[in-house]
Motif scaffolding. Structure first.
Motif, PDB file in Angstrom:
ATOM      1  N   GLU A  99      73.722  12.325  24.237  1.00 44.24           N
ATOM      2  CA  GLU A  99      74.574  11.134  24.263  1.00 44.24           C
ATOM      3  C   GLU A  99      74.526  10.475  22.873  1.00 44.24           C
ATOM      4  O   GLU A  99      73.467  10.218  22.331  1.00 44.24           O
ATOM      5  N   TRP A 100      75.685  10.223  22.320  1.00 42.08           N
ATOM      6  CA  TRP A 100      75.777   9.786  20.930  1.00 42.08           C
ATOM      7  C   TRP A 100      75.014   8.504  20.651  1.00 42.08           C
ATOM      8  O   TRP A 100      74.318   8.398  19.637  1.00 42.08           O
ATOM      9  N   GLN A 101      75.091   7.509  21.542  1.00 42.88           N
ATOM     10  CA  GLN A 101      74.409   6.236  21.290  1.00 42.88           C
ATOM     11  C   GLN A 101      72.894   6.430  21.210  1.00 42.88           C
ATOM     12  O   GLN A 101      72.230   5.857  20.352  1.00 42.88           O
ATOM     13  N   SER A 102      72.348   7.260  22.115  1.00 50.72           N
ATOM     14  CA  SER A 102      70.908   7.523  22.098  1.00 50.72           C
ATOM     15  C   SER A 102      70.521   8.326  20.862  1.00 50.72           C
ATOM     16  O   SER A 102      69.505   8.044  20.212  1.00 50.72           O
ATOM     17  N   LEU A 103      71.337   9.324  20.513  1.00 53.53           N
ATOM     18  CA  LEU A 103      71.031  10.153  19.354  1.00 53.53           C
ATOM     19  C   LEU A 103      71.092   9.338  18.069  1.00 53.53           C
ATOM     20  O   LEU A 103      70.229   9.464  17.190  1.00 53.53           O
ATOM     21  N   LYS A 104      72.108   8.487  17.943  1.00 55.47           N
ATOM     22  CA  LYS A 104      72.248   7.683  16.731  1.00 55.47           C
ATOM     23  C   LYS A 104      71.046   6.765  16.551  1.00 55.47           C
ATOM     24  O   LYS A 104      70.491   6.658  15.441  1.00 55.47           O
ATOM     25  N   PHE A 117      68.072   7.166  17.779  1.00 50.71           N
ATOM     26  CA  PHE A 117      66.887   7.976  17.526  1.00 50.71           C
ATOM     27  C   PHE A 117      66.849   8.456  16.081  1.00 50.71           C
ATOM     28  O   PHE A 117      65.783   8.467  15.441  1.00 50.71           O
ATOM     29  N   LEU A 118      67.989   8.851  15.520  1.00 52.18           N
ATOM     30  CA  LEU A 118      68.029   9.331  14.138  1.00 52.18           C
ATOM     31  C   LEU A 118      67.681   8.210  13.154  1.00 52.18           C
ATOM     32  O   LEU A 118      66.971   8.434  12.170  1.00 52.18           O
ATOM     33  N   VAL A 119      68.171   6.998  13.431  1.00 49.51           N
ATOM     34  CA  VAL A 119      67.856   5.858  12.568  1.00 49.51           C
ATOM     35  C   VAL A 119      66.356   5.577  12.597  1.00 49.51           C
ATOM     36  O   VAL A 119      65.706   5.384  11.556  1.00 49.51           O
ATOM     37  N   LEU A 120      65.780   5.567  13.799  1.00 46.39           N
ATOM     38  CA  LEU A 120      64.353   5.290  13.937  1.00 46.39           C
ATOM     39  C   LEU A 120      63.515   6.415  13.325  1.00 46.39           C
ATOM     40  O   LEU A 120      62.447   6.164  12.759  1.00 46.39           O
ATOM     41  N   SER A 121      63.990   7.659  13.434  1.00 51.40           N
ATOM     42  CA  SER A 121      63.262   8.796  12.862  1.00 51.40           C
ATOM     43  C   SER A 121      63.223   8.698  11.342  1.00 51.40           C
ATOM     44  O   SER A 121      62.185   8.939  10.718  1.00 51.40           O
ATOM     45  N   LYS A 166      79.091   5.716  26.822  1.00 54.49           N
ATOM     46  CA  LYS A 166      78.385   6.811  26.155  1.00 54.49           C
ATOM     47  C   LYS A 166      79.290   8.022  25.961  1.00 54.49           C
ATOM     48  O   LYS A 166      80.005   8.420  26.874  1.00 54.49           O
ATOM     49  N   ALA A 167      79.205   8.571  24.814  1.00 51.36           N
ATOM     50  CA  ALA A 167      79.983   9.780  24.519  1.00 51.36           C
ATOM     51  C   ALA A 167      79.059  10.958  24.334  1.00 51.36           C
ATOM     52  O   ALA A 167      78.129  10.911  23.549  1.00 51.36           O
ATOM     53  N   SER A 168      79.291  11.998  25.092  1.00 48.28           N
ATOM     54  CA  SER A 168      78.456  13.202  24.987  1.00 48.28           C
ATOM     55  C   SER A 168      78.789  13.984  23.735  1.00 48.28           C
ATOM     56  O   SER A 168      79.954  14.110  23.360  1.00 48.28           O
ATOM     57  N   LEU A 169      77.779  14.514  23.074  1.00 43.50           N
ATOM     58  CA  LEU A 169      78.017  15.285  21.857  1.00 43.50           C
ATOM     59  C   LEU A 169      78.731  16.595  22.148  1.00 43.50           C
ATOM     60  O   LEU A 169      79.306  17.217  21.254  1.00 43.50           O
TER      61      LEU A 169
END
Length: 399
Positions: free
Chosen positions: A181-186, A188-192, A394-397
């Motif tokens: 899910e794009w919102q969760s991935l985005k 997570f990438l920022v926090l990573s 939420k938008a799925s990748l």
């Protein structure tokens, strides 16, 4: 790092309290083996078990405190963990001068495992973890335990149910699946990026190379006494953060202390530039106390900037992915520490000491403004309020 990887599956399946009850006795055994054995293989094995259980226990403890703390005091309660760690490091340095390392190992093992183990026997698991397993009655009882009998838990429990019901029943597979899910991935990438990149600000270098750095200054300041002063300063800084954690916004506090750290690193760079590049001994002599003052200032402010960043990460991590996500961030965090420490000698050979600290100062300056642009404020908001505020369609990748 291995402990953080192992923790992903254990925390999702068993919860933070049970994970701690498992790893604390194993950690104690590893300390005892370390203190009583002389075989090299046994010593390495004990250190391996220590590393795994410390990674698992640290992740479980931080997450448990974050999830059970009342939103108004979450910053202060979580900062207690960092304060006690700073006190523990300084205490061990002081006690270490009075006993052998084997006695110190047993003393440290007993002190850091026995009391927490018995304390955990009298508290329930995280109500949010229980709710994720659809054990709502137990979650309600646990929340009432942590909030007290006079507190109305109905609104908070309702928010927990609302967020949990949006997701499938919790498992490691479903948690990892939320990254599609794009919102969760985005998020997570920022926090990573923040977790890994923050290691290149040089804060771990100062801790690891305190004595060699002071020796390099040739300023007449006793390097070992300077290390003790830095330990005291870290404790004072941790106490300061404890008192101020919930007094102003997370982003503002992070920016302020990061700028102070950047200024301190810049001063260290200037001193080394004057001493070794310009080679002005008279000016360097006048600046001889600058490295000590700068490192003391850096140690003080990093004890606010670093726990503030870690707290912000735990609050912003998607609830549907928290147990796995926090531990993945732990792997990135520790991986960055290892990379920076191992690469520091090469960095000094390439950029010299003044160039290395100038690089650290520049990166710290950039990180001071990074969260201001990409992260929302979380102070005094419940985890569910943060989640609902950041949740959008939420938008799925895969789409």
């Amino acid at each position: 790092m291995i402990g953080s990887v192992v923790a992903c599956a254990i925390l999702v399946r068993l919860g933070q309290r049970t994970a701690l009850l498992i790893c604390l006795p194993l950690n104690l055994v590893s300390w005892i083996v370390l203190a009583t054995s002389s075989a090299v293989l046994t010593l390495h094995s004990a250190r391996l078990v220590q590393g795994i259980t410390t990674g698992l226990g640290g992740s479980a403890a931080y997450t448990l405190v974050t999830e059970v703390a009342f939103s108004r005091y979450r910053g202060r309660l979580c900062s207690i963990v960092d304060m006690l760690r700073s006190i523990g490091i300084f205490f061990v340095l002081g006690v270490g001068a009075l006993m052998s390392w084997r006695s110190l190992a047993i003393f440290s093992g007993v002190l850091s495992t026995v009391l927490p183990f018995f304390g955990l026997l009298f508290i329930p698991n995280s109500p949010r973890w229980l709710a994720s397993k659809r054990r709502y009655q137990e979650a309600e009882d646990a929340l009432r335990f942590y909030r007290g009998p006079a507190f109305d838990i109905t609104p908070e429990m309702s928010d927990i149910r609302t967020v949990v019901r949006r997701n499938k029943k919790d498992s490691l597979k479903t948690q990892l699946g939320h990254l599609r899910e794009w919102q969760s991935l985005k998020r997570f990438l920022v926090l990573s990026f923040l977790s890994f990149g923050f290691q290149f600000t040089g804060h771990s270098i100062v801790i690891t190379f305190t004595v060699p750095i002071f020796m390099e200054t040739k300023s007449g300041i006793d390097p070992y006494m300077s290390g003790v002063l830095l330990g005291v300063t870290r404790v004072v800084g941790a106490v300061f953060y404890l008192l101020t954690a919930d007094c102003c916004g997370r982003k503002l506090m992070f920016m302020f202390h990061s700028l102070i750290c950047s200024l301190a690193l810049t001063c260290i760079s200037v001193y080394f530039y004057v001493k070794f590049e310009i080679q002005d001994e008279e000016l360097a002599s006048k600046m001889s106390v600058l490295p000590l003052i700068s490192l003391l200032t850096l140690s003080f402010s990093i004890c606010s900037a670093l726990p503030n960043m870690l707290q912000h990460q735990r609050e912003l991590m998607p609830l549907s992915f928290r147990a796995a996500g926090i531990n993945i961030l732990g792997v990135l965090f520790l991986g960055g520490v290892v990379l920076v420490i191992q690469g520091f000698p090469l960095m000094v050979d390439t950029l010299q000491l003044y160039g290395s600290f100038a690089c650290f100062a520049g990166i710290m300056f950039l990180f001071a403004f990074y969260p201001m642009a990409l992260m929302p404020e979380t102070r005094k908001k419940s985890l569910e309020e943060i989640e609902m505020a950041m949740s959008k369609p939420k938008a799925s990748l895969s789409e």
